[in-house]
Enzyme design. Structure first.
Site, short mmCIF file in Angstrom:
data_model
loop_
_atom_site.label_atom_id
_atom_site.label_comp_id
_atom_site.label_asym_id
_atom_site.label_seq_id
_atom_site.Cartn_x
_atom_site.Cartn_y
_atom_site.Cartn_z
CG ASP A 173 -1.70 -1.24 1.43
OD1 ASP A 173 -1.19 -2.32 1.11
OD2 ASP A 173 -2.84 -1.15 1.92
CG HIS A 175 -3.20 3.96 1.65
ND1 HIS A 175 -4.48 3.91 1.15
CD2 HIS A 175 -3.01 2.79 2.32
CE1 HIS A 175 -5.05 2.77 1.50
NE2 HIS A 175 -4.18 2.07 2.20
CG ASP A 202 -5.35 -0.37 -0.55
OD1 ASP A 202 -6.25 -0.63 -1.36
OD2 ASP A 202 -5.46 -0.59 0.68
CG ASN A 234 -9.28 -2.31 0.51
OD1 ASN A 234 -8.07 -2.48 0.45
ND2 ASN A 234 -9.84 -1.63 1.49
CG HIS A 235 -8.42 2.22 -0.15
ND1 HIS A 235 -9.04 3.31 0.43
CD2 HIS A 235 -8.20 1.34 0.86
CE1 HIS A 235 -9.18 3.11 1.72
NE2 HIS A 235 -8.68 1.92 2.01
CG HIS A 286 -4.95 -5.18 -1.60
ND1 HIS A 286 -3.90 -4.32 -1.36
CD2 HIS A 286 -5.95 -4.80 -0.79
CE1 HIS A 286 -4.28 -3.45 -0.43
NE2 HIS A 286 -5.51 -3.72 -0.07
CG ASP A 518 -24.59 18.48 -8.64
OD1 ASP A 518 -24.32 18.01 -7.50
OD2 ASP A 518 -25.32 19.46 -8.82
CG ASN A 558 -28.29 29.42 2.27
OD1 ASN A 558 -28.93 28.41 2.58
ND2 ASN A 558 -27.41 29.43 1.28
#
Length: 589
Positions: A173, A175, A202, A234-235, A286, A518, A558
């Protein structure tokens, strides 16, 4: 006589000096051991909380499974929300649909890649990123399209071979820790035909330079497709990126074209190979394997259909029967890969000790917290391990200062976990406090902490940092919360609601980001209420709707009918009173 007296005095002085040296040495050794113990406890806190968060990911995955299982009912109630949660934003567009509308201005002074890419482009990119330059979106998209095209030709598992004169380097990893990748390349050399690499997933999230790491790895892959192997972690998952920071990084760095980049990346992730097999003996994958892992099945699956580990595919008739038939054991050994073995077969001790975990992001939890590592393997020789750690100014400080910094960060995280379960903890404390004295033994306090938080930690040893203890060894259990509290956005709101929102803030943030298709940072009041309704129905959180409505209304400062969820979460900021004390201690030190 005179000589004898002089000699005696010298001997006494030498003896005193030796005793003093021994005293200093013993004190130093004791102090060092104490600091190492504190550092080890801090790392244990980081790891326990991270493992608990991993379990939270499984819970979130179950939540999306719940959504799928109740798809029809939820669709009838709120079809737009389900589309946001379960639908994909990717549209089938070719290269020119994206690139044809993007111009690289003459004023752009960053790296300009030349396709087809060569070794020079790898070097150009590395040097540019060292200067903190940003690669233009046009080149990013070109790299992504080329990478996807090449990945689509790859099998689920890539095979590579070594020789006594040709090692392969395995990295874990990263990261988003770009400096670690630079350090690996500096110590171990750039990828090439004679210096192959496996990067075991990762690559992104958490660190601030995930995009730069992806670009270096993808460009290296395009230049050396047979010598640089990329496994999916997994990332490498668009849903995980929404939770752990990469989505935000891309949108911040590429405000105009970030959404397009994310759409293509979502597709690229699905085409990354599952693993790499070296010399038909070593499996690099992984996250490890289970005893029911079947490599034959994994070779055959259509990997591009798995969009996210948090959103499993909709089950169809016959899936469950097929799953039962395919649960055949696989064992990874030092001598080879046994397929279709019996589940009753046991690993030998030798085979078990060849199961290795490698993690390549140093200073992962905090500056100075851990080293990174990579492995070099070749045919017929034991693996060689290399450790390193990026050394910044903080890492050059004395050991006690580094330990103080790491420990303070760990305690802060732990206290935040405690405050999110304050009501539950107090309930358990009071159940054990039969005399209503407000005090518990350290053992009772530790049992309560473990029972509620579910973190496997040395609570007795940590008690001195977390709770006040009297001279008889009893804890004032309410002091566990005396220096920390959640900043309340609405005074009248129930404490249980505040704690619940804070406890699940990461999950709520992730679901919010999915709904916010969006990427405006806003969702409507109706979407917020629907999100909370779905969330509470799965997590069985009993919160009065009127309380939630009041909170949502007050957060819409607001009064435009939308909620800025980032601001909403900031309203639940954890205030640490002891931070001021720590800062003054650091100055004194």
């Amino acid at each position: 006589m005179g000589c004898g007296t002089s000699s005696s005095v010298k001997d006494k002085k030498s003896e005193k000096a030796l005793k003093a040296a021994l005293v200093i040495q013993n004190w130093y050794r004791g102090r060092s051991a104490q600091l190492k113990t504190r550092q080890r406890y801090a790392l244990t806190i980081f790891q326990s909380i991270e493992y608990a968060d991993e379990q939270g990911q499984l819970q979130l995955s179950n939540f999306f499974s719940f959504m799928l299982e109740n798809y029809t009912r939820v669709l009838e109630e709120d079809s737009e929300l389900v589309t946001h949660l379960l639908g994909s934003n990717i549209q089938d567009k070719d290269r020119q649909d994206y690139l044809g509308l993007i111009d690289v201005p003459d004023s752009y002074c960053g790296p300009r890649l030349q396709f087809p890419l060569t070794f020079t482009d790898i070097d150009l990119l590395i040097e540019a990123f060292k200067q903190q330059q940003i690669l233009h979106a046009y080149y990013v998209l070109e790299v992504l399209f080329e990478t996807k095209k090449l990945l689509q030709q790859m099998p689920n598992f890539t095979h590579t071979k070594t020789s006594p004169s040709k090692e392969i380097t395995i990295c874990g990893d990263l990261h988003g820790k770009l400096d670690d990748l630079f350090l690996i390349y500096s110590k171990n050399g750039l990828p090439s035909v004679s210096n192959p690499y496996v990067f075991n997933g990762d690559f992104v999230d958490r660190g601030k330079n995930s995009m730069e790491i992806l670009m270096i790895l993808f460009v290296s892959f395009l230049v050396y497709p047979n010598d640089l192997h990329l496994n999916r972690g997994n990332h490498e998952d668009f849903m995980m990126n929404k939770r752990y920071g990469f989505t935000k990084e891309v949108l911040n760095k590429y405000k105009l074209h970030g959404k397009k980049i994310l759409q293509i990346l979502e597709d690229i992730y699905t085409w990354l190979p599952i693993g790499t097999i070296i010399d038909n003996e070593i499996l690099v994958v992984h996250g490890g394997i289970s005893e029911s892992t079947d490599l034959n099945l994994l070779h055959r699956i259509e990997r591009n259909k798995l969009k996210s580990v948090l959103m499993p595919p909709i089950p169809i008739d016959g899936d469950r029967a097929t799953e039962k038939e395919n649960k055949v054991g696989t064992t990874i050994t030092a001598r080879g890969i046994r397929r279709n073995g019996s589940l009753s077969e046991q690993l030998t001790k030798h085979e078990w000790e060849q199961v290795i975990t490698v993690f390549s992001a140093s200073n992962y939890y905090e500056e100075g917290s851990n080293r990174g590592a990579y492995i070099r393997v070749s045919s017929g020789t034991p693996p060689r391990f290399f450790q390193y750690q990026m050394t910044r100014a903080t890492c050059l400080r004395p050991l006690y200062q580094r330990v103080n910094a790491v420990e303070s960060s760990a305690i802060r995280m732990l206290k935040e976990r405690m405050i999110s379960r304050k009501t539950d903890l107090i309930r358990v404390f009071q159940l054990q406090d039969c005399s209503k004295s407000g005090k518990l033994s350290v053992g009772q306090w530790a049992f309560s902490m473990e029972n509620v938080l579910g973190l496997n930690l040395p609570w007795r040893s940590l008690s001195s940092r977390l709770v006040t203890t009297d001279k008889d060894g009893n804890t004032d259990y309410m002091s566990s919360f005396q220096d920390i509290h959640i900043q309340k956005p609405v005074k009248e709101v129930q404490s249980t609601l505040i704690e619940t929102v804070y406890r699940y803030r990461s999950d709520l943030q992730m679901i919010f980001n999915v709904i916010d298709s969006d990427h405006s940072g806003l969702i409507s009041m109706e979407e917020f209420r629907s999100m909370w309704k779905l969330f509470t129905s799965y997590y069985s959180v009993c919160i009065d709707d009127s309380q939630l409505d009041e909170l949502a209304e007050r957060m819409d400062l607001n009064k435009d009918g939308s909620i800025d969820f980032n601001e909403f979460l900031k309203a639940f900021y954890v205030v640490h009173k002891f931070d001021k004390l720590n800062k003054s201690d650091t100055k004194d030190a």
